[in-house]
Design an enzyme around this catalytic site. Structure first.
Site, mmCIF file in Angstrom:
data_model
loop_
_atom_site.group_PDB
_atom_site.id
_atom_site.type_symbol
_atom_site.label_atom_id
_atom_site.label_comp_id
_atom_site.label_asym_id
_atom_site.label_seq_id
_atom_site.Cartn_x
_atom_site.Cartn_y
_atom_site.Cartn_z
ATOM 1 N N HIS A 43 -16.835 -15.436 26.680
ATOM 2 C CA HIS A 43 -16.644 -16.844 26.321
ATOM 3 C C HIS A 43 -15.201 -17.227 26.624
ATOM 4 O O HIS A 43 -14.351 -17.244 25.734
ATOM 5 C CB HIS A 43 -16.974 -17.053 24.841
ATOM 6 C CG HIS A 43 -16.971 -18.482 24.414
ATOM 7 N ND1 HIS A 43 -17.670 -18.928 23.324
ATOM 8 C CD2 HIS A 43 -16.359 -19.579 24.917
ATOM 9 C CE1 HIS A 43 -17.489 -20.225 23.163
ATOM 10 N NE2 HIS A 43 -16.681 -20.636 24.127
ATOM 11 N N ARG A 45 -12.047 -19.497 27.132
ATOM 12 C CA ARG A 45 -11.635 -20.794 26.586
ATOM 13 C C ARG A 45 -10.386 -21.276 27.334
ATOM 14 O O ARG A 45 -9.624 -20.469 27.868
ATOM 15 C CB ARG A 45 -11.314 -20.684 25.098
ATOM 16 C CG ARG A 45 -12.505 -20.335 24.217
ATOM 17 C CD ARG A 45 -12.038 -20.109 22.784
ATOM 18 N NE ARG A 45 -13.121 -19.690 21.916
ATOM 19 C CZ ARG A 45 -13.793 -20.511 21.103
ATOM 20 N NH1 ARG A 45 -13.483 -21.797 21.075
ATOM 21 N NH2 ARG A 45 -14.760 -20.061 20.337
ATOM 22 N N GLU A 72 -20.373 -18.118 28.289
ATOM 23 C CA GLU A 72 -20.442 -19.218 27.334
ATOM 24 C C GLU A 72 -19.239 -20.131 27.504
ATOM 25 O O GLU A 72 -18.170 -19.694 27.955
ATOM 26 C CB GLU A 72 -20.440 -18.677 25.901
ATOM 27 C CG GLU A 72 -21.571 -17.741 25.570
ATOM 28 C CD GLU A 72 -21.478 -17.200 24.169
ATOM 29 O OE1 GLU A 72 -22.511 -16.722 23.662
ATOM 30 O OE2 GLU A 72 -20.377 -17.260 23.572
ATOM 31 N N THR A 109 -13.949 -19.931 15.907
ATOM 32 C CA THR A 109 -15.144 -19.452 16.588
ATOM 33 C C THR A 109 -16.147 -20.594 16.629
ATOM 34 O O THR A 109 -15.981 -21.597 15.937
ATOM 35 C CB THR A 109 -15.737 -18.225 15.864
ATOM 36 O OG1 THR A 109 -16.834 -17.714 16.616
ATOM 37 C CG2 THR A 109 -16.193 -18.578 14.466
ATOM 38 N N HIS A 200 -24.452 -15.146 16.717
ATOM 39 C CA HIS A 200 -23.355 -15.470 15.810
ATOM 40 C C HIS A 200 -23.554 -14.764 14.481
ATOM 41 O O HIS A 200 -24.474 -15.066 13.727
ATOM 42 C CB HIS A 200 -23.179 -16.972 15.566
ATOM 43 C CG HIS A 200 -21.771 -17.309 15.143
ATOM 44 N ND1 HIS A 200 -20.772 -17.568 16.042
ATOM 45 C CD2 HIS A 200 -21.192 -17.362 13.927
ATOM 46 C CE1 HIS A 200 -19.637 -17.796 15.402
ATOM 47 N NE2 HIS A 200 -19.865 -17.673 14.112
ATOM 48 N N GLY A 223 -21.143 -9.783 19.315
ATOM 49 C CA GLY A 223 -19.822 -9.294 19.662
ATOM 50 C C GLY A 223 -19.003 -8.873 18.465
ATOM 51 O O GLY A 223 -18.627 -7.717 18.322
#
Length: 247
Positions: A43, A45, A72, A109, A200, A223
């Site tokens: 993911h 960012r 993601e 998150t 999640h 994760g």
């Protein structure tokens, strides 16, 4: 069987806290693959606080033809510095799947999903762009999500259930209400032709109960808990323990 996609973000967080290349994200990826996982998730960012664009590129070459690659991110986050944007990264590395998440820099998150009843008009052209690249498109949603038939018509192929509320309820000792809500949402999505992923705060403690409640669960992306458990159990052993639960 439900695919286990291991999220490698926490490996990058640990590396970034010290600088340098240790722990090495490519070595972690190979360890997870050798242990039998079916996919890997990252993911990236714009603030590059964990997985960075160069990591995404390295992993693309490492994973190709071996396991699924899931990237993601927020498709509306603009390019910034070394971060080229989610669509541009996908153009470079052609992941198996992109999971669209409405996160922002201020979030520690991901903590909520898209509202398909209001967000679909702006998502539709982005979904089409990812589909043209050959990427499977999944969208992060909550247990109260609606609009699945319209989402399928717009080219969305999967949803990923945001399972944070379930994990919190499970930790409190009674997740029956949350499980019923997620099971209903999954069934409605599947009836509309969408496959169902989840992720999640899933862990070895709560995953089996969740999977039992969601027939046909396609993928779980895990994760934070997995990497934390691996500190005590070892990464290979932890991946295999999750695979045992899913089987």
């Amino acid at each position: 069987m439900t695919v286990l996609s291991v999220n490698l973000n926490k490996i990058a967080v640990l590396r970034n806290s010290r600088g340098g290349n240790e722990p090495d994200i490519a070595t972690a990826a190979n360890t997870c693959i050798d242990a039998g996982c079916g996919g890997l998730t990252v993911h990236p960012r714009p603030d590059m606080r964990h997985v960075r664009p160069d990591d995404v590129r390295v992993l693309a070459g490492l994973l190709r033809g071996r396991v699924e690659y899931n990237i993601e991110g927020n498709p509306f986050a603009p390019a910034r510095g070394e971060y080229p944007g989610l669509l541009e990264l996908a153009k470079e590395v052609r992941p198996t799947q992109v999971t669209l998440v409405p996160d922002s820099d201020g979030q520690i998150t991901s903590d909520h999903g898209f509202d398909l009843t209001t967000d679909l008009p702006k998502l539709s052209p982005i979904v089409a762009a990812f589909r043209e690249l050959g990427c499977r498109v999944s969208v992060f949603v909550g247990a109260d999500a609606k609009g699945f038939a319209e989402a399928a018509a717009a080219g969305i192929q999967r949803i990923e259930l945001y399972t944070g509320p379930y994990a919190e309820a499970f930790a409190r000792g009674d997740a029956r209400i949350e499980l019923a809500a997620f099971a209903d949402t999954a069934q409605r999505a599947q009836q509309a032709g969408l496959a169902v992923n989840a992720g999640h705060d899933l862990s070895q403690a709560n995953l089996g109960t969740f999977k039992s409640a969601i027939p046909g669960l396609a993928e779980v992306s895990i994760g934070h808990a997995l990497i934390g458990e691996a500190l005590y159990q070892g990464l290979s052993n932890t991946v295999r323990a999750y695979l045992d639960i899913l089987s």
